[in-house]
Write an enzyme that holds these catalytic residues in place. Structure first.
Site, short mmCIF file in Angstrom:
data_model
loop_
_atom_site.label_atom_id
_atom_site.label_comp_id
_atom_site.label_asym_id
_atom_site.label_seq_id
_atom_site.Cartn_x
_atom_site.Cartn_y
_atom_site.Cartn_z
N LYS A 113 0.84 -1.19 0.00
CA LYS A 113 0.00 0.00 0.00
C LYS A 113 0.89 1.24 0.00
O LYS A 113 1.85 1.34 0.74
CB LYS A 113 -0.88 0.03 1.25
CG LYS A 113 -1.99 -1.00 1.26
CD LYS A 113 -2.84 -0.85 2.52
CE LYS A 113 -3.96 -1.87 2.53
NZ LYS A 113 -4.79 -1.75 3.76
N SER A 163 -5.73 14.49 -26.66
CA SER A 163 -5.83 13.29 -27.49
C SER A 163 -7.24 13.12 -28.04
O SER A 163 -8.22 13.61 -27.46
CB SER A 163 -5.45 12.06 -26.66
OG SER A 163 -6.31 11.94 -25.52
N GLY A 195 12.13 21.87 -23.84
CA GLY A 195 12.60 21.68 -22.48
C GLY A 195 13.79 22.57 -22.16
O GLY A 195 13.77 23.77 -22.41
N ASP A 234 0.68 22.90 -22.04
CA ASP A 234 -0.63 23.56 -22.05
C ASP A 234 -0.51 25.02 -21.65
O ASP A 234 -1.18 25.89 -22.22
CB ASP A 234 -1.59 22.84 -21.10
CG ASP A 234 -1.90 21.42 -21.54
OD1 ASP A 234 -1.85 21.15 -22.75
OD2 ASP A 234 -2.18 20.58 -20.67
#
Length: 308
Positions: A27, A138, A224, A254
């Site tokens: 977990k 997409s 980048g 974006d």
């Protein structure tokens, strides 16, 4: 002030959280959890609104998650038009591993859409009076590969400029069939479009080639840490990257597209709008997950970018 309509055919509700370390089987306890409306066009609309622009986000949204998406947009003051779909809107997960600083993103494919649902998107574009239409993200399952081209044609028919940020067959089909004012492929996508693998040093020439061979006015490529290039009728402009302390690269593309499109809609020269986009993309690196960029960071970085 010209209004910018954004189209998100496959939106998400994004959950972002931190975990000390990510391991299989066990977990993984995460804390805290932040919830954001997401998907390419949704993110573009959020940034345009934060910068002070007028926008509306058109979303294909279904089920309880679609209702949550609509509410999250309302809470952030982003006007939206929901087109109901039969499927359930997808949920994305972003987990930052604090021990290593690595970031893990889990993005489901999303629901399949019908012809009737897609037609409702086209009908809204036709009836709208926005001066700019931005399709970002997409294509969902069930959408034909030329659907963004159909949106471009609907926008052009009423005099709006069309901006595209997508990938794969949807991007290629649109550039082959429709007039696009601004496209923002990344370096890999640019290489696929021109038919060869590219280095960042080759991006400018390849972007200029893309513009020459398609009904495309401008191609913007973010690289980048290698900066970005803009190709258009005036030639090729290359800008270096600004150095900042990286928190997350999510949403940088974006943010770039939103700020550049908003700058163009405001009547800024294209080179200036490109610098504003570069500043916004860099500003997104300063925030966590899909928080996107902050207005004050964008304009502070723009002042630095304008001096280059």
């Amino acid at each position: 002030m010209p209004r910018i309509l954004t189209i998100t055919l496959n939106p998400t509700v994004d959950f972002a959280s931190d975990a000390h370390i990510v391991r299989p089987t066990r977990k993984i306890r995460t804390s805290p959890v932040a919830t954001y409306p997401g998907g390419g066009g949704v993110n573009v609309a959020r940034v345009i609104r934060a910068l002070g622009g007028e926008t509306e986000a058109v979303i294909l949204a279904g089920g309880e998650i679609g209702t949550l998406l609509k509410r999250l947009l309302e809470e952030r003051g982003v006007p939206s038009h929901r087109i109901d779909i039969e499927g359930q809107t997808r949920i994305g997960f972003d987990v930052k591993e604090t021990y290593t600083g690595l970031e893990y993103r889990f993005v489901p494919e999303g629901p399949e859409v019908t012809d009737a649902e897609l037609q409702a998107v086209l009908d809204h574009v036709v009836a709208d009076d926005s001066a700019w239409v931005v399709a970002s993200g997409s294509l969902p399952a069930g959408a034909p590969r030329d659907f963004y081209a159909r949106i471009a044609e609907a926008a052009e028919a009423r005099g709006a400029r069309f901006v595209l940020d997508s990938s794969g067959p949807g991007l290629a089909a649109t550039l082959e069939a429709a007039d696009v004012y601004l496209a923002k492929p990344n370096l890999r996508e640019l290489g696929e479009l021109v038919g060869r693998e590219l280095t960042s040093d080759e991006a400018g020439a390849a972007a200029a080639e893309l513009v020459r061979h398609h009904n495309l006015t401008y191609a913007a490529i973010t690289l980048g840490e290698d900066g970005g290039v803009l190709a258009g009728p005036e030639g090729v402009l290359r800008l270096p990257a600004l150095t900042v302390r990286l928190r997350s690269a999510v949403g940088a593309g974006d943010s770039f597209l939103a700020a550049m499109t908003w700058g163009l809609s405001e009547g800024r020269p294209v080179e200036d709008a490109f610098r504003l986009g570069m500043a916004a993309g860099t500003a997104a690196l300063l925030t966590r997950g899909t928080q996107l960029c902050r207005r004050e960071d964008v304009f502070a970085l723009y002042e630095r970018m304008a001096a280059l």
